[in-house]
Design an enzyme around this catalytic site. Sequence first.
Site, PDB file in Angstrom:
ATOM      1  N   CYS A 278       0.826  -1.191   0.000  1.00  0.00           N
ATOM      2  CA  CYS A 278       0.000   0.000   0.000  1.00  0.00           C
ATOM      3  C   CYS A 278       0.863   1.246   0.000  1.00  0.00           C
ATOM      4  O   CYS A 278       2.086   1.184  -0.046  1.00  0.00           O
ATOM      5  CB  CYS A 278      -0.890   0.013   1.242  1.00  0.00           C
ATOM      6  SG  CYS A 278      -1.862  -1.499   1.455  1.00  0.00           S
TER       7      CYS A 278
ATOM      8  N   LEU B 294      -3.423  -1.806  -2.024  1.00  0.00           N
ATOM      9  CA  LEU B 294      -3.274  -2.875  -2.999  1.00  0.00           C
ATOM     10  C   LEU B 294      -3.681  -4.152  -2.275  1.00  0.00           C
ATOM     11  O   LEU B 294      -2.982  -4.608  -1.367  1.00  0.00           O
ATOM     12  CB  LEU B 294      -1.831  -2.972  -3.497  1.00  0.00           C
ATOM     13  CG  LEU B 294      -1.514  -4.129  -4.454  1.00  0.00           C
ATOM     14  CD1 LEU B 294      -2.259  -3.950  -5.768  1.00  0.00           C
ATOM     15  CD2 LEU B 294      -0.010  -4.214  -4.713  1.00  0.00           C
TER      16      LEU B 294
ATOM     17  N   ASN C 229       1.841  -0.366   5.451  1.00  0.00           N
ATOM     18  CA  ASN C 229       2.288  -0.828   4.140  1.00  0.00           C
ATOM     19  C   ASN C 229       3.217  -2.009   4.365  1.00  0.00           C
ATOM     20  O   ASN C 229       4.257  -1.863   5.004  1.00  0.00           O
ATOM     21  CB  ASN C 229       3.032   0.313   3.426  1.00  0.00           C
ATOM     22  CG  ASN C 229       3.788  -0.152   2.189  1.00  0.00           C
ATOM     23  OD1 ASN C 229       3.377  -1.085   1.526  1.00  0.00           O
ATOM     24  ND2 ASN C 229       4.895   0.511   1.892  1.00  0.00           N
TER      25      ASN C 229
ATOM     26  N   GLU D 201       3.754  -6.642   4.631  1.00  0.00           N
ATOM     27  CA  GLU D 201       3.224  -7.985   4.876  1.00  0.00           C
ATOM     28  C   GLU D 201       3.881  -8.563   6.122  1.00  0.00           C
ATOM     29  O   GLU D 201       5.097  -8.445   6.294  1.00  0.00           O
ATOM     30  CB  GLU D 201       3.519  -8.929   3.696  1.00  0.00           C
ATOM     31  CG  GLU D 201       2.889  -8.525   2.381  1.00  0.00           C
ATOM     32  CD  GLU D 201       1.396  -8.787   2.327  1.00  0.00           C
ATOM     33  OE1 GLU D 201       0.881  -9.475   3.233  1.00  0.00           O
ATOM     34  OE2 GLU D 201       0.764  -8.305   1.376  1.00  0.00           O
TER      35      GLU D 201
ATOM     36  N   ASP E 252      -3.497  -9.384   7.753  1.00  0.00           N
ATOM     37  CA  ASP E 252      -2.399  -9.128   8.677  1.00  0.00           C
ATOM     38  C   ASP E 252      -2.418  -7.704   9.217  1.00  0.00           C
ATOM     39  O   ASP E 252      -1.755  -7.409  10.213  1.00  0.00           O
ATOM     40  CB  ASP E 252      -1.047  -9.439   8.023  1.00  0.00           C
ATOM     41  CG  ASP E 252      -0.788  -8.603   6.778  1.00  0.00           C
ATOM     42  OD1 ASP E 252      -1.750  -8.080   6.200  1.00  0.00           O
ATOM     43  OD2 ASP E 252       0.383  -8.489   6.383  1.00  0.00           O
TER      44      ASP E 252
ATOM     45  N   LEU F 113      10.286 -13.730 -10.613  1.00  0.00           N
ATOM     46  CA  LEU F 113      11.138 -13.121 -11.623  1.00  0.00           C
ATOM     47  C   LEU F 113      12.292 -14.092 -11.874  1.00  0.00           C
ATOM     48  O   LEU F 113      12.948 -14.533 -10.932  1.00  0.00           O
ATOM     49  CB  LEU F 113      11.671 -11.774 -11.141  1.00  0.00           C
ATOM     50  CG  LEU F 113      10.620 -10.791 -10.584  1.00  0.00           C
ATOM     51  CD1 LEU F 113      11.265  -9.437 -10.310  1.00  0.00           C
ATOM     52  CD2 LEU F 113       9.455 -10.633 -11.538  1.00  0.00           C
TER      53      LEU F 113
ATOM     54  N   VAL G 115      13.088 -10.288 -18.470  1.00  0.00           N
ATOM     55  CA  VAL G 115      13.146  -9.066 -19.257  1.00  0.00           C
ATOM     56  C   VAL G 115      14.364  -9.095 -20.168  1.00  0.00           C
ATOM     57  O   VAL G 115      15.428  -9.604 -19.796  1.00  0.00           O
ATOM     58  CB  VAL G 115      13.191  -7.818 -18.346  1.00  0.00           C
ATOM     59  CG1 VAL G 115      14.431  -7.810 -17.462  1.00  0.00           C
ATOM     60  CG2 VAL G 115      13.097  -6.536 -19.160  1.00  0.00           C
TER      61      VAL G 115
ATOM     62  N   SER H 235      11.362 -12.046  -5.923  1.00  0.00           N
ATOM     63  CA  SER H 235      12.578 -11.603  -6.606  1.00  0.00           C
ATOM     64  C   SER H 235      13.819 -12.024  -5.832  1.00  0.00           C
ATOM     65  O   SER H 235      13.804 -12.087  -4.591  1.00  0.00           O
ATOM     66  CB  SER H 235      12.554 -10.074  -6.751  1.00  0.00           C
ATOM     67  OG  SER H 235      13.815  -9.576  -7.139  1.00  0.00           O
TER      68      SER H 235
END
Length: 615
Positions: free
Chosen positions: A2, A51, A77, A79, A102, A263, A294, A377
């Site tokens: 968030c 989010l 913001n 987890e 959470d 990723l 990428v 990642s």
Amino acid sequence: MCGITGWIDYHQDLRDSSSIIEQMTATLTARGPDAKGTWISGSCALGHRRLSVIDPENGAQPMIKQHESGTYALVYNGELYNAPELRQELISRGHTFKTTCDTEVLLVSFIEWRESCVERFNGIFAFAIWVEAEHKLYMGRDRLGVKPLFYQADEGVFLFGSEPKAILKHPDVEPEIGAEGLAEIFLVGPARTPGHGVYKQMKELRPGHLLTFDQSGLCITCYWKLQSEEHEENADETAKTVRELLIDTVERQLISDVPVCTLLSGGLDSSALTALTVRHYNKRGLGQVNTYSVDYVDNDKHFKAHSFQPNADAPWIERMVEELGTNHHAITFDTPELVQSLKDAVFVRDLPGMTDIDGSLYLFCHEIKKGATVALSGEAADEVFGGYPWFHREEALNANTFPWALAVPLRKSLLRPELAAAIHADEYVADRYQEAIAEVPHLPGEDAQARKMRVMSYLNITRFMPTLLDRKDRMSMGAGLEVRVPYTDHRLVQYVFNIPWEIKTYGNREKGLLRKALEGLLPHDVLYRKKSPYPKTHNPNYLNAVRAMALERLDDSSSPLHQFIDAARIREIAQSEEASSNLPWFGQLMSGPQLFAYLLQIDWWLTHYKVKVTL
């Protein structure tokens, strides 16, 4: 994940200024595209953009909870990966829950344990809690600084935000920088000093720290830092522990109520996380894992191997996709997109940053967001396990400065002499280095080599790693994508910090211990592939574009660059052989193309943000 922001003002009733907190909150829309909320109570105004990842139907913020001790309001913001265990313990202590998210676990944890709650958290977080009965704000940031948190304090007034843009939106805040801010931009950047917000008066709450603000003022305390301890296990036992910690970490970070992906670059770090994710999915019958990579148009034509990038990623990605059976998405960008992303990345970061490395990640995350909301990642493995070349080179180990600051004399030579003098260029970098090494927790009885390697590890974890974590958070959240970074689990980082260098380099290989810990999970050739950095474009069209654009700005007498840069020196570099090299010759972190791109970012930033410079 968030975006959070807030405004404390003991001089006025903020209920009369609701539009301001709403505007501050709106600046963070990209971080939280799913929902928004504000809460105002006299001296406190909080804002949140959400989010949704866990319990999308509930968990709206700001979250307000009434308790026998009064009203508590939270914006958060991050987890908490150990939320289930915390929830059970809190229930056993008599607390009840209305949601499964959470967010409520964090708030109830604070009500139960107050500030010491952070010591129980396993996760990534930046939060602010207003305690109405005390008329006081409490803030905390995770141990390694995965989630950002900026603030600005004055007499009786306090502003904070996940990003500087939220604070800059307040009508009383001016985008101003002084000598320290210029030094951070032109000398230290992009590996900037922890705690510095670059803008005057603005600061960053350092990782592992708590902050309180009330009518008596500001108070900041450290609740976590790396500790030096004797390492008792042999190489086999150490590898087993690392493997167990990594498996537990990945499985915790795969918890989500929305689509998750990884990723995948084909390197050791990302391949390991992908293999563990596939194993977890297979055990639970969760289906095929989505992976993303990428690359750039015509990189296959222009790639030339060198010591920093010994081979291309594409064949190794194919190798791992075939091995693991993932549903792979290969994303490719062309030069015009990459050039445009330089400007986008400045607006996401609110500062000039890592040029094409920022911009391409921003573009990449936008593409990933089309199919996933959460990604894993391999960021930070090199800092934690000692993978970078400077861990293994005597000139870097003995340099008596940050290894990424070895070219400060070159950076200084690009500045106008009067600016270099005004910001005390040499002294500034030396002072930042001395501050950093003064923090290193040495172990009594260590020999000189062990002390040297502990210093290098500490500098990488506390000074360089935050640069990459900030990049990862800002670029991904700018696309509304949550990226989790398992190698930053504080248990793993603390454990590996104390492993002797001869075990970390097991088999005389960089990250040899990590390779040993992952035996059986990855194919042998992938397991022992030489490190390759984040992929960049090798297309000469990119160099030609950014060089031409930078020179065009220098030809414009209105460009703010003229206040700071020796234009003749830049033109000289533009005609040199180094200008076309993709080797990181400029300040250890920049190639020739990146130098021109960085100047463009500075120009755009100063112009668009209307930055006021005061020396």
